[in-house]
Structures are given as structure tokens and as C-alpha cells.
Design a protein around this motif. Structure first.
Motif, short mmCIF file in Angstrom:
data_model
loop_
_atom_site.label_atom_id
_atom_site.label_comp_id
_atom_site.label_asym_id
_atom_site.label_seq_id
_atom_site.Cartn_x
_atom_site.Cartn_y
_atom_site.Cartn_z
N TYR A 1 30.90 42.33 44.69
CA TYR A 1 32.38 42.68 44.78
C TYR A 1 32.88 42.39 46.16
N ALA B 1 39.30 45.15 40.49
CA ALA B 1 38.56 45.35 39.57
C ALA B 1 38.44 46.80 39.18
N SER C 1 36.43 39.49 42.44
CA SER C 1 36.77 41.02 42.11
C SER C 1 36.64 41.90 43.15
N GLY D 1 40.02 45.80 34.61
CA GLY D 1 39.39 46.79 35.74
C GLY D 1 39.10 48.07 35.23
#
Length: 271
Positions: free
Chosen positions: A31, A87, A7, A137
């Protein structure tokens, strides 16, 4: 909220202030990052530090959001590079533009609207589909308490932040029935960033007066950006549609609700 595998969070205005701290928070959560700023040196220093500290994938995009074509090119690059792995989109970049309306040049007013509003709208338009694809997202649009109250001398800045608020709220309602996508609109109060020092002012403003105004504004910027970023990240975790950041923002919003046409008579006494 820990990121699913691969993501990616896109954060504009990531070289300093709230964007800088949000990048750190989301890197710690796993992330991958796509960080955007006009400040190449600050952006690259932060990206290197995040890679070393968290071992995360970080791409940097040095972009002048005042240039519409540069924003379009950025959106295309992000879509091609990440697609459905996108995301999170945090539209945090912004500039301040002080001065009464009749003293502000049209080009400066338009530039403020482009950076603070149009760039965010274009990124949402271009990336909404990939954000909603895959695991889904979220969109974070950083307005301002000046997107709720409009002080004298801030017509351009307030116009841009009110516009972002209206766009965000309308989009929130449109996406309400779509479970894989949504919007958090953020209204920070006085956060200790460089926005006052970097504020644009009309030509011909006395430097001494400008210095006094900057000092007065900076005195009201009391919240640490890291604290602000934590509040915003919590709002994203909770899928909150709206978050006021700071006691000053909450108080100003309350006064505006109670006195929608006369709030500045109260708030302006301490401004």
C-alpha cells in the motif's frame, strides 16, 4: 491481502502503538500510505523508516484531530491527493480521559468526543465515496472494550467509544448490500500503547495518585501492538464486521452479554 496498484491506506494515530504497527503491515503489503498524527517527530521518523524498508510512497499529515476545521481540511486534502485510489481508512487515533463525570470539565469531555468520535465520523463522511469508487475500499474504526463495558471513572472515554461502536454498526448494516465497501469495528483490550501515560485527567488530581493509577493501568496493558495489528489486519482480510482483540476483551464482552446490567460487579473485582 496485497494491495492493488496505487492503493492507499489512511491511518490516523500512526506515530505509535497500534497505528504504527498497522502502517508497517500495510506498507509490507504494497500500500501507499497517508499517515496522520499530532506527533510530528514520531510520525516523520516512522515514515522515513517505512520508505527505506519497503520503498513505499508515504505522505504524512500532522493534524490535531481535536480541531474540527483541521479534520475538514485533512479530509479535503486526502480526497484531492488520492481520490479513488483510497482503499483503506483506519480511524485509530484516540485519547483517554480519566475521572468521574462530575470532575471532568465540559471542554475536556467535548475534546474527547471530538477526537475519538467526531473526527472519525467526518473522515468517513468525506471519504466514503472515493473509498467505494475504483476497486473499492474498507473502513476500520477502532473502538475499545470500553465501547462494550463502561467502568466508573471512564464516562467520557466510554461515551466516545460507545458512540463509535454505534455509528460503525449502523454503517455496517447500511452498507451490507454494497459489495465494494464495508466496515470492521475493532474492540481492543489491554494493548501496550502510550494511552495510559498520555491520558488526560481532571485538574487538581494529586500527582502521586495519578502515578499510581497510571502504573495500575499499564500493568493491564499486556498485548504487544504488533500482535494486535496482525489480528486487525486479518479481520480486514476476512471482511469481518467485528473483532475483539485480546483474551481480556473477549472475556469482558462475554460477561457483559451474560450480565448486561451487573457486569461491573464481576469485572470490577479485578480492575
Amino acid at each position: 491481502m496485497t494491495a492493488p496498484s496505487k492503493s492507499v491506506a489512511v491511518i490516523t494515530g500512526a506515530a505509535s502503538g497500534i497505528g504504527h504497527e498497522l502502517a508497517s503491515l500495510f506498507a509490507a503489503r504494497g500500500y501507499g500510505l497517508a499517515l496522520v498524527d499530532i506527533d510530528a517527530a514520531g510520525l516523520n521518523v516512522h515514515a522515513d523508516a517505512l520508505r527505506e524498508r519497503h520503498g513505499c510512497d508515504v505522505m504524512t499529515y500532522v493534524v490535531d484531530l481535536a480541531q474540527p476545521q483541521a479534520v475538514r481540511d485533512l479530509a479535503t486534502s486526502l480526497d484531492v491527493a488520492y481520490g479513488e485510489h483510497l482503499a483503506l481508512l483506519v480511524n485509530n487515533a484516540g485519547i483517554a480521559l480519566g475521572g468521574r463525570f462530575d470532575a471532568v470539565k465540559e471542554t475536556d469531555f467535548d475534546s474527547c468526543m471530538q477526537i475519538n468520535f467526531n473526527a472519525a465520523v467526518h473522515l468517513v463522511r468525506a471519504l466514503l465515496a472515493p473509498l467505494e469508487a475504483g476497486a473499492g475500499g474498507w473502513i476500520v474504526n477502532v473502538s475499545s472494550i470500553f465501547g462494550i463495558v463502561a467502568p466508573p471513572g471512564q464516562a467520557a472515554y466510554s461515551a466516545s467509544k460507545f458512540a463509535l461502536r454505534g455509528f460503525s454498526e449502523g454503517l455496517t448494516h447500511e452498507l451490507a448490500s454494497r459489495p465494494k465497501i464495508g466496515v470492521t469495528t475493532v474492540f481492543p483490550g489491554g494493548v501496550k500503547t502510550s494511552i495510559a501515560r498520555n491520558a488526560r485527567v481532571p485538574e487538581g488530581v494529586d500527582e502521586g495518585i495519578r502515578a499510581q493509577q497510571i502504573a495500575a493501568m499499564e500493568a493491564k496493558l499486556t498485548m504487544d501492538p504488533q500482535e494486535a495489528a496482525k489480528i486487525i489486519a486479518t479481520a480486514v482480510d476476512r471482511r469481518s464486521a467485528r473483532v475483539l482483540v485480546g483474551k481480556d476483551a473477549r472475556l469482558a464482552e462475554k460477561i457483559q452479554r451474560l450480565l448486561p446490567t451487573r457486569y461491573w460487579k464481576i469485572i470490577g473485582r479485578s480492575a
